[in-house]
Each structure stands twice: as structure tokens, then as C-alpha cells.
Design an enzyme around this catalytic site. Structure first.
Site, PDB file in Angstrom:
ATOM      1  N   ARG A  15     135.147 111.781  19.913  1.00 23.42           N
ATOM      2  CA  ARG A  15     134.886 112.994  20.687  1.00 23.42           C
ATOM      3  C   ARG A  15     133.471 112.928  21.253  1.00 23.42           C
ATOM      4  O   ARG A  15     132.691 112.025  20.926  1.00 23.42           O
ATOM      5  CB  ARG A  15     135.041 114.245  19.824  1.00 23.42           C
ATOM      6  N   ASP A  57     134.125 105.892   6.741  1.00 21.94           N
ATOM      7  CA  ASP A  57     132.883 106.560   6.389  1.00 21.94           C
ATOM      8  C   ASP A  57     131.781 105.512   6.459  1.00 21.94           C
ATOM      9  O   ASP A  57     131.724 104.587   5.641  1.00 21.94           O
ATOM     10  CB  ASP A  57     132.963 107.153   4.975  1.00 21.94           C
ATOM     11  N   ASN A  84     126.922 105.115  17.684  1.00 22.76           N
ATOM     12  CA  ASN A  84     126.865 106.473  18.198  1.00 22.76           C
ATOM     13  C   ASN A  84     126.969 107.528  17.100  1.00 22.76           C
ATOM     14  O   ASN A  84     126.435 108.621  17.244  1.00 22.76           O
ATOM     15  CB  ASN A  84     127.993 106.685  19.210  1.00 22.76           C
ATOM     16  N   TYR A 148     116.688 114.890  11.645  1.00 22.98           N
ATOM     17  CA  TYR A 148     117.442 114.208  12.700  1.00 22.98           C
ATOM     18  C   TYR A 148     116.487 113.532  13.679  1.00 22.98           C
ATOM     19  O   TYR A 148     116.653 112.363  14.035  1.00 22.98           O
ATOM     20  CB  TYR A 148     118.322 115.217  13.423  1.00 22.98           C
ATOM     21  N   LYS A 152     116.135 109.539  14.453  1.00 21.49           N
ATOM     22  CA  LYS A 152     116.308 108.958  15.783  1.00 21.49           C
ATOM     23  C   LYS A 152     115.061 108.191  16.215  1.00 21.49           C
ATOM     24  O   LYS A 152     115.162 107.166  16.905  1.00 21.49           O
ATOM     25  CB  LYS A 152     116.644 110.050  16.793  1.00 21.49           C
ATOM     26  N   THR A 182     129.437 118.299  26.399  1.00 13.63           N
ATOM     27  CA  THR A 182     130.657 117.864  25.735  1.00 13.63           C
ATOM     28  C   THR A 182     131.538 119.073  25.434  1.00 13.63           C
ATOM     29  O   THR A 182     131.195 120.215  25.742  1.00 13.63           O
ATOM     30  CB  THR A 182     130.323 117.139  24.415  1.00 13.63           C
TER      31      THR A 182
END
Length: 285
Positions: A15, A57, A84, A148, A152, A182
Site C-alpha cells: 500500500r 516480519d 520501503n 522516526y 531515517k 496516499t
């Protein structure tokens, strides 16, 4: 087509951005395998072609190793890995223990490392490439998603180091994304009016489409990028207009001929670009 006959794995490819990347690879002629913890609501398809799906996973190193071995045995090769999978909930630092934040780092930094190491033998044999899906959250403060953003930032550095260690057999690059429209955009930005208002803060006037992220990933995986490694490709619509420009009280006409903007830049007030989003949860683990 650019990627005819090549085999690509897209993690979190069911997705959002991942599905957009998978569709772009299908359109470019690649055979695509997507993996995530949950199956897609519908198969990921493009131009009459379908990506295969495997439940995985990425935080389980043994399962990841078996997955890549299975892919390589099934297709006889592996040409590209697109890391991703990732994402984060909105959580201020003092609202959770360090262990909760560590889970975010595990998914967004350690899991791509695990996948890359597992894929490396086959990528090396094919003289293939790795594409890390990064975020502008790793280049500027990321309140509410600090773990996060830190992950990154680490991912981009990891890609640069990996590009040196694995050269010349494997190229490694980062695709640094801003905001993407999205199917989950409403969770982050609100209704259509909210999405449009957020998009208006971007110099190009809108959010990116998943297909645009996918097109950039195809380029990095293709022979056209054959001399590109250790690079970070910004796909953020021009970034974010510095807040001080809107806050300044000086008349714009007066400032135009004085060089005030240039002087502001020299004292560190030009700010850093960012996607303006609190989280990049479009990605799938």
C-alpha cells in the site's frame, strides 16, 4: 522497458508509497515481489502484470534470510531491493519509555539493514542495487516522531557507507521523500481541504503521488543511474518555504533590492527543508 527481466523486492509494498514503487517497477518490466506483515486488500498490479506477495516480519532475521533465499531460488536472480517498509505513530518523546521509541528505530533502520544483508549475496551476483526509502523527517526536527526522524537520518548514512563497502558490485542510494498523497493521507492531513491546504505549503503546490516516488526509484535501479551510488535523491516538491519569510514585517518591495534575504541566510536563519508532516505512516512494515 528499462527493467525487463530483472527481479525486484519491495518491502512494505502492499500500500501507499510501497505499492506505488511496486507498480512503477512492474510498468518498467521487472518481476516484483512485495512483502509485508499483512496481505494487501487487493493484488498490486500494473499494465496487466501482478506482483507476488509474501507475508514477512522484517524484524525476524531468520525469516528474512529464508525469504530472500526463496526469492533467489524461484527467480534465479535478484537485481534490486527497495527498503520501503517503515512508519511510526505520533508520539512525543516523554510520552513513552525508550523501549517504545526503540521499536520505531528497529523497524525503520535495523530492518532495512537486516534485509540488505540477507539480499547482498544475490545482489552482488547480479551487480544490482539497493534503494532506501528515506524521508525529509531525517533532515530536520521531527517533533512527535523524533525516533522516526533519527532512524531515517541513520538510514541515509547507512546507505552512504554501504555504497562504499559494497562497491563496485552493488550500488546503494537513498530516495528522500516529502509528503505523498496516499490512501492514508486523510489520517495525517484531514479531509480533501486539509490535504489541499497542506499541499499548498509545498513550493510545487501539491503532495507527491506514489507513482512519482516510484518513477524516481525506477531511475535509481536502472542502468541510467549506473554511475550513481551513495547519493540521496530529494523528491519533495521543492521542500518547505522557510517560516521566517512569512513572519518578516519588512515590506517585500523594500527587501527586494537590499540583499536582506541573502544576509538572513548567512546567520543561520534560513532553516531546513521539511515535509511538514508529523509522521510518514504511509509506509508499511
Amino acid at each position: 522497458m528499462e527493467l525487463d527481466g530483472r527481479v525486484a523486492v519491495v518491502t512494505g509494498g502492499t500500500r501507499g508509497v510501497g505499492a506505488g514503487v511496486a507498480r512503477s517497477f512492474l510498468t518498467a518490466g521487472a518481476r516484483v515481489v512485495v512483502c509485508a506483515r499483512r496481505p494487501p486488500d487487493r493484488p498490486v498490479t500494473a499494465d496487466g502484470r501482478t506482483a507476488s506477495f509474501t507475508a514477512l516480519d522484517l524484524r525476524d532475521p531468520d525469516a528474512v534470510g529464508k525469504f530472500f533465499e526463496t526469492v533467489a531460488n524461484r527467480y534465479g536472480r535478484l537485481d534490486c531491493l527497495v527498503n520501503n517498509a517503515g512508519g511510526t505513530p505520533y508520539r512525543l518523546l516523554d510520552e513513552a519509555a525508550a523501549q517504545r521509541h526503540a521499536r520505531v528505530v528497529e523497524l525503520n533502520l535495523l530492518a532495512p539493514l537486516t534485509a540488505s544483508l540477507a539480499a547482498y549475496p544475490w545482489l552482488r551476483r547480479a551487480r544490482g542495487s539497493v534503494v532506501m526509502i528515506g524521508s525529509v523527517s531525517g533532515t530536520r526536527p521531527s517533533p512527535g516522531t523524533a525516533a522516526y526522524g533519527a532512524a531515517k537520518a541513520g538510514l541515509e548514512h547507512l546507505a552512504r557507507s554501504m555504497a562504499v563497502e559494497w562497491a563496485p558490485e552493488v550500488r546503494v542510494n537513498s530516495l528522500v521523500l516529502g509528503m505523498v498523497r496516499t490512501e492514508l493521507a486523510h489520517l495525517h492531513y484531514g479531509d480533501a481541504a486539509g490535504v489541499a491546504a497542506v499541499g499548498a505549503t509545498v513550493p510545487l503546490g501539491r503532495l507527491a503521488e506514489p507513482s512519482e516516488a516510484g518513477a524516481a526509484a525506477v531511475f535509481l535501479a536502472s542502468d541510467r543511474a549506473g554511475y550513481v551510488s551513495g547519493a540521496s535523491l530529494l523528491v519533495h516538491g521543492g521542500g518547505e518555504r522557510p517560516a521566517f519569510l512569512a513572519a518578516a514585517t519588512a515590506d517585500r518591495a523594500d527587501r527586494a533590492g537590499t540583499g536582506a534575504t541573502d544576509r538572513a541566510g548567512t546567520d543561520g536563519t534560513d532553516g531546513t527543508s521539511g515535509d511538514g508532516a508529523g509522521a510518514s505512516g504511509e509506509e508499511e512494515g
